[in-house]
Design an enzyme around this catalytic site. Sequence first.
Site, PDB file in Angstrom:
ATOM      1  N   GLU A  37      20.600 -19.770  50.220  1.00  0.00           N
ATOM      2  CA  GLU A  37      20.357 -18.807  48.792  1.00  0.00           C
ATOM      3  C   GLU A  37      19.536 -18.398  48.531  1.00  0.00           C
ATOM      4  OE1 GLU A  37      19.002 -18.991  44.716  1.00  0.00           O
ATOM      5  OE2 GLU A  37      18.996 -20.759  45.564  1.00  0.00           O
ATOM      6  N   THR A  89      15.472 -32.329  43.014  1.00  0.00           N
ATOM      7  CA  THR A  89      14.805 -31.038  43.145  1.00  0.00           C
ATOM      8  C   THR A  89      14.285 -30.619  41.578  1.00  0.00           C
ATOM      9  OG1 THR A  89      16.685 -29.992  41.261  1.00  0.00           O
ATOM     10  CG2 THR A  89      17.431 -30.522  43.280  1.00  0.00           C
ATOM     11  N   GLU A  90      14.053 -29.586  41.910  1.00  0.00           N
ATOM     12  CA  GLU A  90      12.882 -28.898  40.290  1.00  0.00           C
ATOM     13  C   GLU A  90      13.944 -28.765  39.697  1.00  0.00           C
ATOM     14  OE1 GLU A  90      11.943 -26.855  44.469  1.00  0.00           O
ATOM     15  OE2 GLU A  90      13.518 -27.180  43.619  1.00  0.00           O
ATOM     16  N   ASP A 108      25.101 -23.521  38.976  1.00  0.00           N
ATOM     17  CA  ASP A 108      25.196 -22.924  37.361  1.00  0.00           C
ATOM     18  C   ASP A 108      26.810 -23.172  37.217  1.00  0.00           C
ATOM     19  OD1 ASP A 108      25.852 -20.743  35.539  1.00  0.00           O
ATOM     20  OD2 ASP A 108      24.586 -19.180  36.811  1.00  0.00           O
TER      21      ASP A 108
END
Length: 212
Positions: A69, A191-192, A118
């Site tokens: 990340e 995931t979130e 993304d």
Amino acid sequence: MRARNKPWADDFLLENSHVVELEPFDYKKNWSNVFENNNPIHLEIGTGKGQFITGMAKQQKDVNFIGIEVAKNIIVSAVQKVLESGQNNIRLINKNAEDIREFFGESEVDKIYLNFSDPWPKSRHEKRRLTFHTFLEQYQHILTENGEIILKTDNRSLFEYSLVSFSKFGMEIDEVVLDLHNHSDPLNVMTEYEEKFSAKGQPIFRCRAHFK
């Protein structure tokens, strides 16, 4: 939405260098020594706040998980989740994944997760998509012979683009799921972003592919 600046992030990451590797270049071809075992290595590129990687590490204790990340103000949340989980089979990397061959040697990784990357929707940004062929070349280098890529996204355009990109690269597509949460998979860890989009009724797409 950009994460709020956390002025304490640098000190926090330094204090928890047993979780987040600040100089991952030093461990290329040597991650088995970092984990002190020879378990398979699964890599998540764009690990966000760490919900997926901590959930997977709890579920698969015989696998070593590494999450990359780039955003410092986001990875601190992932570090906190790792600490709370008590799992010792997770390491995080706070670097840009432009060339992951800087961090991993040939055939060192068994599985790569691309979760809600993304989409870079504009054509001029195509090279930044994590399923662009230059990234696939890197994945092929670091993955084991039977290694696979698992992609999850809510973005249909990115999903379709990725399927085409995999095929053009000569990869074998093993699974295509167009609505993951109406597909029986009790082992799926959300995931979130996945929780957020699924709650809104948006379908989640998933595919699995490997290099021939």
